[in-house]
Design a protein around this motif. Structure first.
Motif, PDB file in Angstrom:
ATOM      1  N   VAL A  54       0.841  -1.195   0.000  1.00 16.14           N
ATOM      2  CA  VAL A  54       0.000   0.000   0.000  1.00 16.14           C
ATOM      3  C   VAL A  54       0.877   1.246   0.000  1.00 16.14           C
ATOM      4  CG1 VAL A  54      -1.883  -1.168   1.228  1.00 16.14           C
ATOM      5  CG2 VAL A  54      -0.176   0.086   2.524  1.00 16.14           C
ATOM      6  N   LYS A  55       0.265   2.342  -0.372  1.00 21.84           N
ATOM      7  CA  LYS A  55       0.938   3.633  -0.305  1.00 21.84           C
ATOM      8  C   LYS A  55       0.195   4.484   0.706  1.00 21.84           C
ATOM      9  CE  LYS A  55       3.104   7.097  -3.123  1.00 21.84           C
ATOM     10  NZ  LYS A  55       3.419   7.537  -4.463  1.00 21.84           N
ATOM     11  N   ALA A  56       0.944   4.954   1.721  1.00 25.65           N
ATOM     12  CA  ALA A  56       0.369   5.805   2.764  1.00 25.65           C
ATOM     13  C   ALA A  56       1.360   6.914   3.083  1.00 25.65           C
ATOM     14  CB  ALA A  56       0.054   4.995   4.018  1.00 25.65           C
ATOM     15  N   MET A  57       0.887   8.130   3.038  1.00 26.95           N
ATOM     16  CA  MET A  57       1.703   9.301   3.333  1.00 26.95           C
ATOM     17  C   MET A  57       2.987   9.315   2.508  1.00 26.95           C
ATOM     18  SD  MET A  57       1.085   9.828   7.389  1.00 26.95           S
ATOM     19  CE  MET A  57       2.068  11.302   7.323  1.00 26.95           C
TER      20      MET A  57
ATOM     21  N   ILE B 238       4.400   0.676   1.608  1.00 22.93           N
ATOM     22  CA  ILE B 238       4.440  -0.213   2.772  1.00 22.93           C
ATOM     23  C   ILE B 238       4.100  -1.638   2.336  1.00 22.93           C
ATOM     24  CG2 ILE B 238       3.467  -0.679   5.038  1.00 22.93           C
ATOM     25  CD1 ILE B 238       2.635   2.321   5.078  1.00 22.93           C
ATOM     26  N   ASP B 239       4.975  -2.561   2.671  1.00 18.41           N
ATOM     27  CA  ASP B 239       4.770  -3.980   2.384  1.00 18.41           C
ATOM     28  C   ASP B 239       4.359  -4.642   3.695  1.00 18.41           C
ATOM     29  OD1 ASP B 239       4.868  -6.609   1.466  1.00 18.41           O
ATOM     30  OD2 ASP B 239       6.733  -6.297   0.373  1.00 18.41           O
ATOM     31  N   THR B 240       3.180  -5.260   3.701  1.00 24.41           N
ATOM     32  CA  THR B 240       2.645  -5.866   4.911  1.00 24.41           C
ATOM     33  C   THR B 240       2.190  -7.292   4.632  1.00 24.41           C
ATOM     34  OG1 THR B 240       1.849  -3.713   5.668  1.00 24.41           O
ATOM     35  CG2 THR B 240       0.875  -5.630   6.702  1.00 24.41           C
ATOM     36  N   THR B 241       2.461  -8.182   5.563  1.00 30.02           N
ATOM     37  CA  THR B 241       1.902  -9.525   5.487  1.00 30.02           C
ATOM     38  C   THR B 241       0.986  -9.700   6.690  1.00 30.02           C
ATOM     39  OG1 THR B 241       3.751 -10.501   6.709  1.00 30.02           O
ATOM     40  CG2 THR B 241       3.908 -10.502   4.298  1.00 30.02           C
TER      41      THR B 241
ATOM     42  N   TRP C  95      -8.616  -9.689  10.384  1.00 28.78           N
ATOM     43  CA  TRP C  95      -7.232  -9.940  10.021  1.00 28.78           C
ATOM     44  C   TRP C  95      -6.296  -9.246  11.009  1.00 28.78           C
ATOM     45  CZ3 TRP C  95      -4.590  -5.435   9.301  1.00 28.78           C
ATOM     46  CH2 TRP C  95      -5.351  -4.296   9.008  1.00 28.78           C
ATOM     47  N   LYS C  96      -5.043  -9.670  10.984  1.00 28.57           N
ATOM     48  CA  LYS C  96      -4.009  -8.954  11.733  1.00 28.57           C
ATOM     49  C   LYS C  96      -2.732  -8.998  10.908  1.00 28.57           C
ATOM     50  CE  LYS C  96      -1.992 -12.697  14.419  1.00 28.57           C
ATOM     51  NZ  LYS C  96      -1.595 -13.187  15.715  1.00 28.57           N
ATOM     52  N   ALA C  97      -1.984  -7.905  10.963  1.00 29.39           N
ATOM     53  CA  ALA C  97      -0.701  -7.843  10.277  1.00 29.39           C
ATOM     54  C   ALA C  97       0.312  -8.672  11.059  1.00 29.39           C
ATOM     55  CB  ALA C  97      -0.236  -6.401  10.162  1.00 29.39           C
ATOM     56  N   THR C  98       1.144  -9.420  10.328  1.00 32.32           N
ATOM     57  CA  THR C  98       2.212 -10.190  10.962  1.00 32.32           C
ATOM     58  C   THR C  98       3.576  -9.574  10.666  1.00 32.32           C
ATOM     59  OG1 THR C  98       2.223 -11.721   9.074  1.00 32.32           O
ATOM     60  CG2 THR C  98       0.913 -12.353  11.001  1.00 32.32           C
ATOM     61  N   SER C  99       3.616  -8.627   9.727  1.00 33.09           N
ATOM     62  CA  SER C  99       4.818  -7.842   9.474  1.00 33.09           C
ATOM     63  C   SER C  99       4.381  -6.511   8.886  1.00 33.09           C
ATOM     64  CB  SER C  99       5.769  -8.556   8.511  1.00 33.09           C
ATOM     65  OG  SER C  99       5.269  -8.490   7.189  1.00 33.09           O
ATOM     66  N   GLY C 100       5.220  -5.526   9.003  1.00 33.54           N
ATOM     67  CA  GLY C 100       4.901  -4.201   8.493  1.00 33.54           C
ATOM     68  C   GLY C 100       5.500  -3.155   9.410  1.00 33.54           C
ATOM     69  N   PRO C 101       5.217  -1.893   9.143  1.00 24.95           N
ATOM     70  CA  PRO C 101       5.861  -0.826   9.909  1.00 24.95           C
ATOM     71  C   PRO C 101       5.345  -0.676  11.348  1.00 24.95           C
ATOM     72  CG  PRO C 101       4.285   0.107   8.386  1.00 24.95           C
ATOM     73  CD  PRO C 101       4.359  -1.369   8.089  1.00 24.95           C
ATOM     74  N   PHE C 102       4.141  -1.198  11.627  1.00 19.56           N
ATOM     75  CA  PHE C 102       3.587  -1.108  12.980  1.00 19.56           C
ATOM     76  C   PHE C 102       2.437  -2.095  13.118  1.00 19.56           C
ATOM     77  CE2 PHE C 102       2.086   2.479  10.370  1.00 19.56           C
ATOM     78  CZ  PHE C 102       0.741   2.209  10.282  1.00 19.56           C
ATOM     79  N   PRO C 103       2.047  -2.454  14.360  1.00 20.34           N
ATOM     80  CA  PRO C 103       0.943  -3.400  14.571  1.00 20.34           C
ATOM     81  C   PRO C 103      -0.385  -2.860  14.031  1.00 20.34           C
ATOM     82  CG  PRO C 103       2.233  -3.121  16.579  1.00 20.34           C
ATOM     83  CD  PRO C 103       2.694  -2.068  15.617  1.00 20.34           C
TER      84      PRO C 103
ATOM     85  N   GLY D  60       4.180   3.607  14.670  1.00 18.28           N
ATOM     86  CA  GLY D  60       5.473   3.795  15.308  1.00 18.28           C
ATOM     87  C   GLY D  60       6.415   4.512  14.356  1.00 18.28           C
ATOM     88  N   GLY D  61       7.571   4.886  14.843  1.00 16.94           N
ATOM     89  CA  GLY D  61       8.592   5.534  14.021  1.00 16.94           C
ATOM     90  C   GLY D  61       8.076   6.779  13.326  1.00 16.94           C
TER      91      GLY D  61
END
Length: 143
Positions: free
Chosen positions: A55-58, A62-65, A79-87, A112-113
């Motif tokens: 996805v593209k945000a700001m 962002i690559d999320t699994t 669903w829940k993210a198992t990887s990505g920039p934040f929970p 985060g970050g």
């Protein structure tokens, strides 16, 4: 924690709305900011199935699994993210109402970050994108 939620009524049966909305092959067609999406597990989709979204945000790509945590067609999907920039976690519910199906999309995120610094802007952008996504879903399904 940032929480987003939006609903819309679509003039279609819940089974059709649910099936289209949860199919990763359709994600880029209606979800704002989604560049690509795919199911990464084999077999039928259900609890434990895995996926990958880009996805593209700001302005950030962002690559999320993630994985499916609830599966109750045609009523609920989570669903829940198992990887990505934040929970992150979320889902949709579909409810038969007069005039069709009321679909509600929800996302919970703990930025985060870089994203934590821009949380107010991120929240505003994500809420707007969610509302635009549901309007686009309605347009596609009501054609």
């Amino acid at each position: 924690m940032a929480k987003f939620q939006s609903s819309i009524t679509i003039n279609h049966p819940a089974e059709e709305v649910f099936a289209f909305a949860v199919d990763t092959a359709n994600a880029a067609k209606w979800q704002e900011g989604v560049i690509e999406a795919a199911t990464t597990s084999s077999g039928a989709v259900g609890v434990g199935a895995t996926y990958r979204y880009v996805v593209k945000a700001m302005g950030q790509k962002i690559d999320t699994t993630g994985e499916v945590t609830a599966w109750d067609p045609p009523r609920a999907y989570a669903w829940k993210a198992t990887s990505g920039p934040f929970p992150m976690s979320g889902g949709i519910t579909c409810e038969a109402v007069e005039g069709g199906t009321r679909i509600t999309q929800m996302i919970n995120a703990e930025p985060g970050g870089f994203f934590k610094l821009a949380e107010p802007l991120l929240m505003s952008q994500q809420q707007s994108q969610m509302e635009a996504s549901l309007k686009k879903l309605k347009e596609i399904l009501e054609k």
